[in-house]
Design an enzyme around this catalytic site. Structure first.
Site, PDB file in Angstrom:
ATOM      1  N   SER A 132       0.853  -1.188   0.000  1.00  0.00           N
ATOM      2  CA  SER A 132       0.000   0.000   0.000  1.00  0.00           C
ATOM      3  C   SER A 132       0.889   1.238   0.000  1.00  0.00           C
ATOM      4  O   SER A 132       1.957   1.248   0.612  1.00  0.00           O
ATOM      5  CB  SER A 132      -0.910   0.005   1.237  1.00  0.00           C
ATOM      6  OG  SER A 132      -1.541   1.253   1.398  1.00  0.00           O
TER       7      SER A 132
ATOM      8  N   LYS B  58      -0.414  -3.176   5.340  1.00  0.00           N
ATOM      9  CA  LYS B  58      -1.373  -3.943   4.537  1.00  0.00           C
ATOM     10  C   LYS B  58      -0.686  -4.964   3.641  1.00  0.00           C
ATOM     11  O   LYS B  58       0.395  -4.730   3.124  1.00  0.00           O
ATOM     12  CB  LYS B  58      -2.214  -3.001   3.662  1.00  0.00           C
ATOM     13  CG  LYS B  58      -3.249  -2.190   4.422  1.00  0.00           C
ATOM     14  CD  LYS B  58      -4.067  -1.340   3.455  1.00  0.00           C
ATOM     15  CE  LYS B  58      -4.941  -2.215   2.585  1.00  0.00           C
ATOM     16  NZ  LYS B  58      -5.724  -1.415   1.618  1.00  0.00           N
TER      17      LYS B  58
ATOM     18  N   ASN C 243      -2.319  -6.650   0.479  1.00  0.00           N
ATOM     19  CA  ASN C 243      -3.496  -6.780  -0.385  1.00  0.00           C
ATOM     20  C   ASN C 243      -3.437  -8.066  -1.211  1.00  0.00           C
ATOM     21  O   ASN C 243      -2.380  -8.414  -1.743  1.00  0.00           O
ATOM     22  CB  ASN C 243      -3.585  -5.574  -1.324  1.00  0.00           C
ATOM     23  CG  ASN C 243      -3.781  -4.277  -0.575  1.00  0.00           C
ATOM     24  OD1 ASN C 243      -4.584  -4.204   0.337  1.00  0.00           O
ATOM     25  ND2 ASN C 243      -3.022  -3.254  -0.945  1.00  0.00           N
TER      26      ASN C 243
ATOM     27  N   ARG D 245     -21.650 -12.988 -45.539  1.00  0.00           N
ATOM     28  CA  ARG D 245     -20.564 -12.192 -44.959  1.00  0.00           C
ATOM     29  C   ARG D 245     -21.190 -11.057 -44.158  1.00  0.00           C
ATOM     30  O   ARG D 245     -22.126 -10.412 -44.625  1.00  0.00           O
ATOM     31  CB  ARG D 245     -19.643 -11.610 -46.049  1.00  0.00           C
ATOM     32  CG  ARG D 245     -18.829 -12.623 -46.816  1.00  0.00           C
ATOM     33  CD  ARG D 245     -17.670 -13.185 -46.037  1.00  0.00           C
ATOM     34  NE  ARG D 245     -16.656 -12.189 -45.744  1.00  0.00           N
ATOM     35  CZ  ARG D 245     -15.736 -11.790 -46.612  1.00  0.00           C
ATOM     36  NH1 ARG D 245     -15.712 -12.268 -47.835  1.00  0.00           N
ATOM     37  NH2 ARG D 245     -14.830 -10.905 -46.264  1.00  0.00           N
TER      38      ARG D 245
END
Length: 404
Positions: free
Chosen positions: A275, A281, A283, A314
């Site tokens: 972070s 942190k 994550n 087509r």
């Protein structure tokens, strides 16, 4: 095709597979194979074929210029074929008129996309197999480790973490099975069709198709699939299902990895999951990538389905829309598979925290409810199921590994 916002959600390998240079190289492989097959069928002179084959080298072409000119032409095939004819003509003027003989722009683009997709699918399968192998190891290792089962995001009863891992693995095995079948149907050569180009090859069109399919190691289709997109889109649907299954695993791991739960964690790695503000942190970035893919892939699949009602022989607009969505779907699928292949082998499992969470719920319940939903017998039953499922899934995975 990468951008600053999606590069980290993908892989360098899949981005290279769908690079402009690589796609034009696949188109040139088609043109070389076409010339080679037509020479063998006696449709064009061998000398002309050799001149074409020798010129079908991507390093001889200005890729950026061809891509720029595709916007005005309405197809990347038109400036590529024009440049190929000019380059062949520099060495063999007579051979230039045999370039792209009897083929259409869609033939070369569809076949090139099939060739690039085949490589992309191999990348995806390799990472799915890594994720699956890790799950089977986890399921066997933790078959007898109890964990809280949760329904509607609330504590429900006791189960086994091994059984939970086996439940994550089963859809991946099924996806590998279905992708193998879908790939066998969808990875087909594209050549000819109701626009009449095969008529230029007289009665040797089927022979050319068979020779090219063998040369490029693709399926020789019974019908031209210019506007018959069912098998191609079915492959896209299977990729969407795979991404959803990988997203399910990521969702569960991210929930079990919340600090308040603390039962599992992605592997710890320097510089991963940090972070900018809160240095404490960690994550779950692998889960983030897989969950992002599970949000994006359904839109791609929906676009493929929406593009299926194509006009006559087509399409005007729908085929082009489909082409634009396809690389994004494969990119999301490989990003998700790679993320889980990275996270699962080193998944950190805290069995003590699992048991503590169980004990906390059980202590808060009336004795009768605690005995009914958290008895040792339920945990033992889950462990038995886990072992049985691991054995069955391992056998299925092994059969897929050894099947050609």
């Amino acid at each position: 095709m990468s951008s600053i916002f999606e590069g980290f959600l993908s892989t360098s390998e899949i981005q290279e597979a769908f690079s402009e240079r690589n796609f034009l190289d696949a188109m040139l492989r088609f043109e070389a194979s076409l010339a080679r097959a037509q020479a063998r069928a006696g449709l064009i002179p061998e000398a002309a074929a050799q001149s074409i084959i020798g010129t079908c080298k991507v390093e001889l072409f200005d890729v950026a210029k061809i891509v720029r000119e595709s916007g005005r032409a309405g197809s990347v095939a038109i400036p590529l074929v024009k440049s190929l004819k000019e380059t062949v003509g520099l060495f063999n003027k007579e051979a230039a008129r045999f370039v792209h003989f009897g083929a259409t722009s869609q033939d070369v683009i569809d076949t090139a996309l099939v060739l690039v997709t085949r490589h992309a699918l191999a990348l995806i399968e390799a990472d799915v197999r890594k994720a699956l192998a890790a799950l089977l190891v986890l399921a066997g290792r933790h078959a007898a480790d109890p964990v809280l089962a949760r329904t509607l995001m609330q504590p429900a009863s006791v189960t086994s973490f091994g059984l939970k891992c086996a439940g994550w693995a089963a859809p991946l095995v099924r996806s590998l099975q279905r992708l193998r079948l879908s790939s066998a149907n969808a990875l087909s050569l594209q050549l000819g069709g109701a626009v009449g180009t095969l008529a230029e090859m007289k009665d040797r069109g089927p022979q050319v198709i068979a020779l090219m399919a063998a040369d490029l190691k693709l399926k020789a289709p019974l019908f031209c699939w210019h506007t018959q997109r069912d098998e191609w889109v079915a492959l896209g649907c299977e990729l969407g299902l795979l991404v959803g299954s990988l997203g399910k695993i990521a969702r569960d791991i991210s929930l079990m990895g919340q600090y308040e739960v603390g039962e599992v964690a992605e592997p710890s790695e320097a510089g991963r999951g940090g972070s900018t503000a809160m240095l404490h942190k960690r994550n779950p970035v692998a889960c983030m990538v897989a969950l992002a893919a599970s949000v994006r892939a359904p839109q791609r699949v929906a676009a493929l389905l929406a593009a299926m009602p194509q006009e006559h022989e087509r399409a005007l607009g729908n085929w082009q829309a489909e082409l634009a969505e396809w690389p994004g779907l494969l990119t999301a699928a490989h990003g998700s598979a790679r993320a889980m292949a990275h996270a699962l082998p080193g998944l950190q499992v805290d069995t003590q925290r699992m048991r503590a969470n169980l004990d906390a719920v059980r202590a808060a319940l009336p004795p009768q409810a605690a005995e009914e939903w958290f008895s040792p017998a339920l945990a033992q039953h889950a462990a038995g199921l886990a072992r049985a499922q691991v054995q069955a899934l391992t056998e299925l995975h092994t059969s897929l590994t050894h099947k050609p």
